[in-house]
Write an enzyme that holds these catalytic residues in place. Structure first.
Site, PDB file in Angstrom:
ATOM      1  N   VAL A 162       0.833  -1.194   0.000  1.00 27.19           N
ATOM      2  CA  VAL A 162       0.000   0.000   0.000  1.00 27.19           C
ATOM      3  C   VAL A 162       0.870   1.247   0.000  1.00 27.19           C
ATOM      4  O   VAL A 162       0.605   2.220  -0.719  1.00 27.19           O
ATOM      5  CB  VAL A 162      -0.945  -0.035   1.224  1.00 27.19           C
ATOM      6  CG1 VAL A 162      -1.767   1.220   1.297  1.00 27.19           C
ATOM      7  CG2 VAL A 162      -1.823  -1.268   1.155  1.00 27.19           C
TER       8      VAL A 162
ATOM      9  N   THR B 112      -5.205  -0.890   7.289  1.00 26.14           N
ATOM     10  CA  THR B 112      -6.531  -1.344   7.721  1.00 26.14           C
ATOM     11  C   THR B 112      -6.523  -1.454   9.245  1.00 26.14           C
ATOM     12  O   THR B 112      -5.797  -2.280   9.813  1.00 26.14           O
ATOM     13  CB  THR B 112      -6.870  -2.693   7.078  1.00 26.14           C
ATOM     14  OG1 THR B 112      -6.811  -2.523   5.653  1.00 26.14           O
ATOM     15  CG2 THR B 112      -8.259  -3.169   7.472  1.00 26.14           C
TER      16      THR B 112
ATOM     17  N   PHE C 297      -8.314  -0.253  -1.580  1.00 25.17           N
ATOM     18  CA  PHE C 297      -9.013  -1.448  -2.075  1.00 25.17           C
ATOM     19  C   PHE C 297      -8.183  -2.136  -3.155  1.00 25.17           C
ATOM     20  O   PHE C 297      -8.717  -2.689  -4.112  1.00 25.17           O
ATOM     21  CB  PHE C 297     -10.412  -1.059  -2.588  1.00 25.17           C
ATOM     22  CG  PHE C 297     -11.271  -0.420  -1.521  1.00 25.17           C
ATOM     23  CD1 PHE C 297     -11.930  -1.208  -0.583  1.00 25.17           C
ATOM     24  CD2 PHE C 297     -11.381   0.958  -1.432  1.00 25.17           C
ATOM     25  CE1 PHE C 297     -12.699  -0.619   0.424  1.00 25.17           C
ATOM     26  CE2 PHE C 297     -12.151   1.553  -0.430  1.00 25.17           C
ATOM     27  CZ  PHE C 297     -12.810   0.756   0.497  1.00 25.17           C
TER      28      PHE C 297
ATOM     29  N   GLU D 242      -3.562  -7.312  -4.914  1.00 20.81           N
ATOM     30  CA  GLU D 242      -2.200  -7.640  -5.309  1.00 20.81           C
ATOM     31  C   GLU D 242      -2.235  -8.137  -6.753  1.00 20.81           C
ATOM     32  O   GLU D 242      -3.143  -8.866  -7.149  1.00 20.81           O
ATOM     33  CB  GLU D 242      -1.623  -8.727  -4.399  1.00 20.81           C
ATOM     34  CG  GLU D 242      -1.407  -8.223  -2.994  1.00 20.81           C
ATOM     35  CD  GLU D 242      -0.690  -9.226  -2.107  1.00 20.81           C
ATOM     36  OE1 GLU D 242      -0.121 -10.191  -2.632  1.00 20.81           O
ATOM     37  OE2 GLU D 242      -0.719  -9.027  -0.886  1.00 20.81           O
TER      38      GLU D 242
ATOM     39  N   LYS E 106     -14.103  -0.498   4.847  1.00 13.31           N
ATOM     40  CA  LYS E 106     -13.049  -1.411   4.383  1.00 13.31           C
ATOM     41  C   LYS E 106     -13.329  -2.845   4.844  1.00 13.31           C
ATOM     42  O   LYS E 106     -13.292  -3.800   4.053  1.00 13.31           O
ATOM     43  CB  LYS E 106     -11.705  -0.927   4.927  1.00 13.31           C
ATOM     44  CG  LYS E 106     -10.576  -1.906   4.827  1.00 13.31           C
ATOM     45  CD  LYS E 106     -10.091  -2.051   3.403  1.00 13.31           C
ATOM     46  CE  LYS E 106      -9.061  -3.165   3.324  1.00 13.31           C
ATOM     47  NZ  LYS E 106      -8.275  -3.132   2.128  1.00 13.31           N
TER      48      LYS E 106
ATOM     49  N   PHE F 261     -15.816 -13.088  -8.406  1.00 14.16           N
ATOM     50  CA  PHE F 261     -15.745 -13.714  -7.078  1.00 14.16           C
ATOM     51  C   PHE F 261     -16.763 -14.833  -6.901  1.00 14.16           C
ATOM     52  O   PHE F 261     -17.372 -14.983  -5.847  1.00 14.16           O
ATOM     53  CB  PHE F 261     -15.910 -12.648  -5.981  1.00 14.16           C
ATOM     54  CG  PHE F 261     -14.578 -12.115  -5.534  1.00 14.16           C
ATOM     55  CD1 PHE F 261     -13.796 -11.418  -6.434  1.00 14.16           C
ATOM     56  CD2 PHE F 261     -14.093 -12.346  -4.271  1.00 14.16           C
ATOM     57  CE1 PHE F 261     -12.546 -10.957  -6.073  1.00 14.16           C
ATOM     58  CE2 PHE F 261     -12.842 -11.896  -3.893  1.00 14.16           C
ATOM     59  CZ  PHE F 261     -12.065 -11.202  -4.796  1.00 14.16           C
TER      60      PHE F 261
ATOM     61  N   GLY G  22     -13.284 -22.761  -5.118  1.00 15.45           N
ATOM     62  CA  GLY G  22     -11.913 -23.198  -4.917  1.00 15.45           C
ATOM     63  C   GLY G  22     -11.759 -23.895  -3.582  1.00 15.45           C
ATOM     64  O   GLY G  22     -12.745 -24.199  -2.910  1.00 15.45           O
TER      65      GLY G  22
ATOM     66  N   CYS H 108      -5.097 -10.325   3.379  1.00 15.76           N
ATOM     67  CA  CYS H 108      -6.211  -9.441   3.748  1.00 15.76           C
ATOM     68  C   CYS H 108      -7.457 -10.176   4.237  1.00 15.76           C
ATOM     69  O   CYS H 108      -7.927  -9.913   5.347  1.00 15.76           O
ATOM     70  CB  CYS H 108      -6.583  -8.567   2.559  1.00 15.76           C
ATOM     71  SG  CYS H 108      -5.182  -7.629   1.947  1.00 15.76           S
TER      72      CYS H 108
ATOM     73  N   LYS I 104      -2.768 -16.681  -4.431  1.00 10.28           N
ATOM     74  CA  LYS I 104      -3.545 -16.564  -5.674  1.00 10.28           C
ATOM     75  C   LYS I 104      -2.542 -16.378  -6.804  1.00 10.28           C
ATOM     76  O   LYS I 104      -1.344 -16.152  -6.541  1.00 10.28           O
ATOM     77  CB  LYS I 104      -4.523 -15.388  -5.615  1.00 10.28           C
ATOM     78  CG  LYS I 104      -3.855 -14.021  -5.562  1.00 10.28           C
ATOM     79  CD  LYS I 104      -4.861 -12.899  -5.725  1.00 10.28           C
ATOM     80  CE  LYS I 104      -4.150 -11.548  -5.775  1.00 10.28           C
ATOM     81  NZ  LYS I 104      -5.059 -10.429  -5.962  1.00 10.28           N
TER      82      LYS I 104
END
Ligand code: UGA
Length: 449
Positions: A11, A116, A141, A144, A209, A254, A258, A265, A323
């Protein structure tokens, strides 16, 4: 404006580079010598696409300590808030930064809290060490792997704090809001409508957030539940979820099932949101269930693999990052899965395009190619959705493996392609016909009950 950014992580550096691009004079402070040396040497230890190139074009000064805080009109706090042992964020770095800023920053400077932090933190700092400054919650928001796109072309800018800081903050982001002279990124937003700038109280911005990440995590847990149920009733999860997503109120993003969500996060922020609710005596049922479901999803997948293999079998694990598109392995479901498989007495050879070694996990043997990881394996397990795994030569892999099981924890491979290459295929819910694990689970990702 003169801007100091405290913290050279994701960030912090993205904020520093973007604010420098917008024409500000930016210093970025980093107390970790190795990380500081990397940034100063022109390297990007985070491997974020486009960031190193952007830093070559803009003027960001990296420094070990904040010597010019007194000259800064804006100070950005972007330090880590890792999950403490009780699930609450550890605010040590935020407190240290606030004490330093309070002691040296000029009166009236705007302190933008991008870390955060639990609801109420900004107001507490405003009434404590930062009473002379103006503390504004300004959550990020960024995803990565898409951090520059998300920073230059955000869906919204959220900020909250003392009313007299609102205009200054809006001006800081003016060119982003008006989409004016921004870089030409491949995945850039083409819309010309101004970016919504929402000003609110600091507590509302802080909660926004957590609410966003909590909702996204819940959406994923729900999608995984539907995928599990689809298997149980003999329906096609991809067809069901794909059709659900066509409703704009649901949205198609989304919904990819999986083996569970992870990263730096979602696990941390969902637990923090639960702790915030618990602290107020509020029982946040849906969120708790989403967290529990995530742990159960991973354990169910691991249990299906264990059931299908004999003790001491060998697993070829494809993927270690949390990910695709990042080198980050924090709270990675892939690594949590590897630990469960090792605990069950299996051996794990792994490959990930972004991970060369894992010194903290010596029992996971990291190999240098897909074929190396799968050589002699009794089962191949896909744990991260890297595109190269979707495109791999399944026949060549099958020739290298001993067994014929392919567990696809990321719904990457078409079952028919797996079958054509000679594999017996199982998706993220476990082996076809396998039972769904429903026994008690812990809420901490990857720790066995
Ligand atoms: C997340 C949010 O998406 C960002 O908006 C937020 O700023 C960021 O957290 C943060 O709080 O700093 P990130 O952690 O980079 O971003 O990861 P995501 O891309 O959101 O993925 C989270 C997890 O969900 C990963 O494990 C991913 O594999 C999983 N996922 C995602 C799925 O299993 N299925 C999907 O369809 C999408």
């Amino acid at each position: 404006m003169r801007v100091t950014v405290v913290g050279a992580g994701y960030v912090g550096v993205v904020s520093a580079a973007v604010l420098a691009y917008l024409g500000n004079r930016v210093t970025c402070i980093e107390r970790d010598p190795a990380r500081l040396a990397a940034w100063r040497g022109g390297d990007d230890p985070l491997r974020e696409p486009g960031l190193r190139e952007l830093l070559q074009r803009v003027d960001v000064r990296f420094a070990p300590e904040a010597t010019d805080l007194a000259e800064s009109e804006v100070i950005v706090v972007a330090v880590g808030t890792p999950m403490g042992s009780d699930g609450r964020p550890d605010l040590e770095q935020v407190e240290t930064a606030a004490a330093q800023i309070g002691a040296h920053a000029r009166s009236g400077a705007v302190v933008l809290m991008r870390s955060t932090v639990p609801v109420g933190t900004c107001d507490r700092l405003q009434n404590g060490p930062l009473r002379a400054q103006r503390v504004v919650s300004n959550p990020e928001f960024l995803r990565e792997g898409h951090a520059l796109r998300d920073a230059f072309f955000p869906d919204r800018i959220i900020a909250g704090g003392p009313a007299d800081a609102a205009r200054g903050v809006e001006e800081l982001y003016r060119r982003i809001i008006d989409r004016e002279s921004l870089p030409d990124l491949d995945d850039a937003e083409r819309s010309s409508a101004p970016v919504p700038f929402r000003w609110m109280s600091a507590a509302s911005a802080e909660l926004t957030k957590y609410a966003a990440n909590g909702f996204l995590a819940t959406k994923l847990s729900f999608a995984n539940e539907i995928a599990n149920l689809a298997q149980a009733v003999g329906a096609d999860a991809a067809a069901v979820l794909g059709s659900m997503g066509l409703d704009p109120r649901i949205g198609s993003q989304f919904l990819r099932p999986g083996l569970g969500w992870g990263g730096s996060c979602f696990p941390k922020d969902t637990r923090a949101l639960q702790a915030i609710a618990d602290g107020m005596g509020y029982d946040f049922l849906v969120l708790k269930a989403a967290i529990d479901q995530n742990a159960r999803q991973l354990r169910g997948f691991a249990a299906a693999i264990e059931r299908a293999l004999r003790p001491r079998s060998q697993v070829g694990l494809l993927g270690l990052t949390f990910k695709a598109g990042t080198a980050d392995t924090r709270e990675s479901p892939a690594i949590a899965l590897a630990r469960l498989l090792l605990q069950a007495g299996l051996s794990v050879n792994a490959y990930d395009p972004a991970v060369r070694d894992l010194p903290a996990e010596p029992r996971i043997r990291v190999r240098s190619s897909v074929l190396d990881a799968c050589e002699g394996a009794d089962a191949v397990v896909i744990a991260t959705e890297w595109p190269e795994f979707a495109a791999m030569d399944l026949r060549a892999i099958r020739r290298a493996t001993r067994g014929d099981l392919l567990f696809d924890g990321r719904s990457l491979i078409a079952p028919s392609s797996a079958a054509a290459a000679g594999f017996r295929y199982a998706g993220p819910t476990g082996f076809v016909g396998g039972a769904i694990e429903t026994k008690a689970v812990t809420t901490r990702l990857g720790t066995a009950a």
